[in-house]
Motif scaffolding. Sequence first.
Motif, mmCIF file in Angstrom:
data_model
loop_
_atom_site.group_PDB
_atom_site.id
_atom_site.type_symbol
_atom_site.label_atom_id
_atom_site.label_comp_id
_atom_site.label_asym_id
_atom_site.label_seq_id
_atom_site.Cartn_x
_atom_site.Cartn_y
_atom_site.Cartn_z
ATOM 1 N N VAL A 85 2.879 4.955 -5.792
ATOM 2 C CA VAL A 85 3.040 3.861 -4.829
ATOM 3 C C VAL A 85 2.270 2.667 -5.355
ATOM 4 N N ILE A 86 2.981 1.561 -5.600
ATOM 5 C CA ILE A 86 2.381 0.380 -6.214
ATOM 6 C C ILE A 86 3.225 -0.837 -5.863
ATOM 7 N N ASP A 87 2.685 -2.023 -6.067
ATOM 8 C CA ASP A 87 3.412 -3.254 -5.764
ATOM 9 C C ASP A 87 4.750 -3.310 -6.507
ATOM 10 N N ASN A 88 5.741 -3.875 -5.835
ATOM 11 C CA ASN A 88 7.110 -3.890 -6.340
ATOM 12 C C ASN A 88 7.278 -4.582 -7.689
ATOM 13 N N GLU A 89 6.592 -5.703 -7.913
ATOM 14 C CA GLU A 89 6.807 -6.452 -9.153
ATOM 15 C C GLU A 89 6.288 -5.704 -10.383
ATOM 16 N N PRO A 90 5.036 -5.233 -10.405
ATOM 17 C CA PRO A 90 4.627 -4.422 -11.546
ATOM 18 C C PRO A 90 5.420 -3.122 -11.633
ATOM 19 N N ALA A 91 5.862 -2.603 -10.473
ATOM 20 C CA ALA A 91 6.669 -1.370 -10.478
ATOM 21 C C ALA A 91 7.947 -1.580 -11.291
ATOM 22 N N LYS A 92 8.574 -2.741 -11.137
ATOM 23 C CA LYS A 92 9.788 -3.046 -11.912
ATOM 24 C C LYS A 92 9.511 -3.009 -13.411
#
Length: 262
Positions: free
Chosen positions: A195-202
């Motif tokens: 579970v992590i922020d969407n932008e770095p996840a991308k």
Amino acid sequence: MKLAKRILVAVLAVAMVAACFAGCSKPESSEDTEKTDAKTLVMATNAEFPPYEYFENEQIVGIDAEIAKAICDKLGYKLEIEHIDFDSIIPGVQGGKYDFGMAGMTASEDRLKNVNFTQSYATGIQAIIVTENSDIKTADDLSKGGITIGVQKGTTGDIYCTDDIEKENLGTVERYNKGADAVMALTSGKVDCVVIDNEPAKVFVEKNKGLKLLDSTYAEEDYAIAVSKDNDALLKELDTALGELIADGTVKQIIDKYIPAA
């Protein structure tokens, strides 16, 4: 008396020479004086969070770095950015080691106990990364029991999963110093999801084959700038400048530069 006169003459002579050199030197412009006298604000961040902050040619760049620079330029300050562990940012700002913290940081209730925050400048999403063959299909699956979740220590992903999952004995939370370490644990089978922020996840999904982002998000949150509770004057300055940069479209331009509209 003669000795006193000699000393006075010598002092006057030195003063005249100094004045002569001063007259021959290039006069300092008001712009140079402002740059020399400008106060430096130190921003604490964790440059492991693209596109908000990351290293490029040994320099910290990204959304937060550019917004902070725009704020400091508007206020007439110099900006210095220091890369530290994410969970050290709040204590560092609280203790006065850093002037403010900016790292894709949410103004959560727990953090508000220790620092103050400006108005929000961006909205973030806590996303869920899984392997392509994972049985985890939605955010609700994380609370079904027996799931091991990887998070970056001290982030809101850590806070939310700790409160929602671990404290309720619905699963286990494994904490890592870097988001990349949590993703590595996922690829090696040590955790079931991250579970992590969407932008770095991308970025992580793009760089690691066999991973995917769930359409179901874990949480939505607003990012803001952290300032010591003992520095109301700086909080007001930063908040006012930030508000003006939001109003004139500067903040949106910076965000759009790193996160193009779909």
